[in-house]
Write a protein that holds these residues in place. Structure first.
Motif, PDB file in Angstrom:
ATOM      1  N   HIS A 252       0.858  -1.094   0.116  1.00 12.91           N
ATOM      2  CA  HIS A 252      -0.040  -0.070  -0.033  1.00 12.91           C
ATOM      3  C   HIS A 252       0.939   1.339  -0.036  1.00 12.91           C
ATOM      4  O   HIS A 252       2.016   1.236   0.638  1.00 12.91           O
ATOM      5  N   ASP A 368      -9.050  -3.758  11.030  1.00 17.29           N
ATOM      6  CA  ASP A 368      -9.699  -4.569  10.034  1.00 17.29           C
ATOM      7  C   ASP A 368      -9.949  -6.039  10.475  1.00 17.29           C
ATOM      8  O   ASP A 368     -10.854  -6.570   9.908  1.00 17.29           O
ATOM      9  N   GLY A 505      -7.998  -5.799   5.726  1.00 17.84           N
ATOM     10  CA  GLY A 505      -8.831  -5.085   4.695  1.00 17.84           C
ATOM     11  C   GLY A 505     -10.324  -5.201   4.728  1.00 17.84           C
ATOM     12  O   GLY A 505     -11.039  -4.715   3.839  1.00 17.84           O
ATOM     13  N   LYS A 509     -10.258   1.523   4.247  1.00 20.26           N
ATOM     14  CA  LYS A 509      -9.383   2.006   3.304  1.00 20.26           C
ATOM     15  C   LYS A 509      -8.857   3.493   3.704  1.00 20.26           C
ATOM     16  O   LYS A 509      -9.541   4.005   4.366  1.00 20.26           O
ATOM     17  N   LEU A 520     -15.463   1.143   4.822  1.00 26.30           N
ATOM     18  CA  LEU A 520     -16.070   0.627   3.670  1.00 26.30           C
ATOM     19  C   LEU A 520     -17.409  -0.193   3.806  1.00 26.30           C
ATOM     20  O   LEU A 520     -18.121   0.084   4.821  1.00 26.30           O
ATOM     21  N   ILE A 541      -7.197  -7.664  -3.981  1.00 24.92           N
ATOM     22  CA  ILE A 541      -7.522  -5.928  -3.848  1.00 24.92           C
ATOM     23  C   ILE A 541      -8.536  -5.929  -4.993  1.00 24.92           C
ATOM     24  O   ILE A 541      -8.378  -6.523  -6.203  1.00 24.92           O
ATOM     25  N   PHE A 543     -10.589  -2.555  -5.967  1.00 23.79           N
ATOM     26  CA  PHE A 543     -11.292  -1.042  -5.628  1.00 23.79           C
ATOM     27  C   PHE A 543     -12.428  -0.826  -6.655  1.00 23.79           C
ATOM     28  O   PHE A 543     -12.497  -0.988  -7.634  1.00 23.79           O
ATOM     29  N   GLN A 580     -11.125  -5.568   0.029  1.00 25.01           N
ATOM     30  CA  GLN A 580     -11.262  -4.082  -0.054  1.00 25.01           C
ATOM     31  C   GLN A 580     -12.171  -3.752  -1.381  1.00 25.01           C
ATOM     32  O   GLN A 580     -11.649  -4.249  -2.464  1.00 25.01           O
TER      33      GLN A 580
END
Length: 580
Positions: A252, A368, A505, A509, A520, A541, A543, A580
């Motif tokens: 990240h 998380d 996650g 985020k 989230l 991941i 998004f 995520q």
């Protein structure tokens, strides 16, 4: 076997392979791009050069967490070891990194420093380059153009609300090793690459591939500017393929704005008309008040320094959720404290909490993996107990000059963790606080979380080693708060309704430009088998991309609650299964 027979056997095998190759159909040539597709590729080439230049102006924080895995007959795969890296990347002169120095671990899980340059993945007998995971920020920082690559149109695709065109990318013959080979997603307005996955080509003479497969995601952090936000890396087989081992990793990026100059408005003085000096009527500070003010000054200095170093998230709405849970505990115990309690989120993955004066910090990784609000209440109780018992911050940090050191020395120079004796006293007090709070009837869920922690402790020492604050476990691996939830049922991975811990996650985020954390908004996903639980594990991941919106125009998300608040165990798996 005679030499003649051996030679004839080899000839037969050779002829058979030749015949098989002769029958193998040749792949059809790529379909030529249309004029619109060609124009978009040309835009992406131009934009990629601009993005490389934009990244060179910043020194983002880069965090990589890796879990080496092995096959499991029930859970498909399980982690067997892990490693964690944290550093700052400087592209201004050369592609280098500067690791955050770490103090030695004091609780026995992971003694010694884990530098950014250390070898990792001993179970796989491989080492990970210090800049290898950062190389994946770029498709090709120098040679991404039509002279070095062939492009094939695949389809249109939406990533969130961003419409993209998808292309397969293959390096042209004889263009050298290290070229990208995979797929790119190009947003159809300005031609920015917003996602790309694949690998880099190795030298044909190499016995072992030097590059991993990865999936890179970018975020629209400023108008027209898409910067790397996260990378997922996965290999099912490494150099130890005969043992069936592999690994998963997440990298990240954040802190892109840390190097920006201070706004002029921050230095402007404000003149207040008709202001009157009321100092003669103000009350004097008592010695006890003066001591508390001194502690508060040290607290603010440390918080500012952690923010400047890119370790502490900017204040956000999620802080209020944490503070509400802490307030529930305070009210339930009629707890008297030296001041108002505040909460902030650390942007790092290792599971830890700490108290800086009257401010409780909880790592993003810990938030998380907590399935329920009562789990969060338990870990907050630990730091509330430290504050109530007077285990305050080292007041030497009230002198700001003690905090004048490079960002990379922050973890080493700021000592926030408590002594073992202080932790022992705080643990006893924390159990009392929890048992007199509104969460006491849900202690069984907390007990399950700590059972899951113990079950994965030996495999995930890097995740359980605090870098700045207090560990969740003692030196012998026993949770400090194991007295909570003693009557909880036995951990059972086969029980699909029992969710003890979530994958990384699962709740937050962060914005890589502003360093704010955002909760989230997850949809329900059913747990179908034990392998869907993924406690403490790394997942791919995905998004939901959106274009940049100025803060005044940003759509306000509905107010959400703490982890799994007011939910039943049957709804918690939806969070466990959703990355995520």
């Amino acid at each position: 076997m005679s030499l003649r027979k051996l030679w004839m056997t080899g000839l037969t095998v050779t002829l058979a392979v030749t015949a098989a190759n002769a029958k193998k159909p040749k792949l059809p040539p790529p379909v030529p791009l249309t004029a619109d597709q060609t124009a978009l590729i040309q835009k992406s080439i131009a934009q990629e050069k601009l993005i490389v230049k934009a990244i060179q102006k910043n020194t983002p924080v880069v965090q990589t967490y890796i879990q080496n895995t092995k096959p499991d007959p029930v859970l498909y795969s399980v982690p067997v070891s892990d490693q964690y890296m944290l550093g700052r990347v400087d592209f201004s002169k050369t592609f280098t990194n500067e690791a955050y120095d770490e103090k030695s671990s004091s609780h026995g899980l992971l003694k010694g420093s884990l530098g950014f340059l250390t070898g990792m993945g001993k179970a796989l007998k491989m080492s990970y380059s210090s800049t290898g995971f950062m190389d994946m920020m770029f498709v090709d920082p120098i040679g991404y153009d039509r002279q070095h690559y062939d492009f094939t149109y695949v389809r249109r695709d939406f990533l969130g609300n961003v419409r993209t065109m998808v292309f397969d990318v293959k390096p042209k013959p004889h263009t050298g090793a290290g070229r990208f080979f995979g797929r790119i997603w190009v947003e159809d307005q300005d031609g920015n690459i917003v996602r790309f996955n694949g690998t880099y080509t190795s030298n044909a003479n190499d016995e072992v591939a030097h590059y991993f497969h990865f999936d890179d995601w970018r975020a629209n952090v400023q108008p027209g500017l898409w910067l790397p936000a996260a990378i997922y890396v996965e290999e099912s087989k490494g150099s130890a393929a005969s043992r069936g081992l592999g690994f998963h990793a997440q990298t990240h990026f954040w802190g892109y704005a840390l190097k920006l100059p201070t706004r002029e408005s921050d230095n402007e003085s404000m003149q207040i008309d008709n202001a009157q000096d009321q100092s003669e009527n103000s009350q004097d500070e008592s010695p006890l008040q003066a001591k508390r003010e001194w502690i508060s000054q040290a607290e603010q200095n440390v918080l500012d320094r952690l923010t400047q170093a890119g370790l502490l998230a900017a204040p956000s709405d999620f802080d209020k959720i944490l503070e509400q849970v802490a307030q529930n505990i305070i009210i339930g115990n009629n707890l008297q404290l030296p001041g108002d309690i505040h909460c902030r989120v650390m942007l790092t993955t290792p599971l830890e909490t700490l108290a800086v004066g009257n401010t409780i910090l909880v790592s993003k990784g810990l938030i998380d993996v907590l399935p329920y609000e009562e789990d969060l209440a338990a870990v907050l109780s630990f730091q509330l107990a430290h504050i109530a018992l007077g285990h305050h911050i080292d007041t030497r940090y009230a002198f700001n000059d003690r905090l004048l050191f490079p960002d990379s020395a922050t973890l080493e120079r700021i000592n926030m963790n408590h002594t073992a004796s202080d932790d022992e006293a705080a643990a006893k007090r924390a159990v009392e606080l929890f048992n007199h709070s509104a969460y006491k009837d849900k202690a069984a869920n907390v007990g399950l979380f700590f059972q899951q922690l113990i079950a994965r402790e030996k495999q995930l020492p890097a995740l359980l080693t605090p870098r700045l604050g207090d560990s969740l476990v003692k030196e012998d691996g026993t949770p400090w708060l194991d007295a909570i939830g003693k009557q909880s049922p036995k951990l059972d991975m086969a029980n699909l309704g029992q969710i003890a811990a979530l994958p990384l996650g699962s709740h937050l985020k962060n914005d890589p430009w502003t360093d704010k954390v955002i909760q989230l908004n997850l949809r329900g996903v059913s747990i179908l088998n034990p392998s869907d639980k993924l406690p403490f594990e790394i997942t791919p991941i995905y998004f939901r991309l959106q274009r940049y919106q100025p803060p005044a125009q940003a759509v306000q998300q509905p107010q959400q609650t703490a982890p799994a608040a007011n939910t039943t165990p049957q709804t918690a798996p939806a969070q466990a299964a959703q990355p995520q």
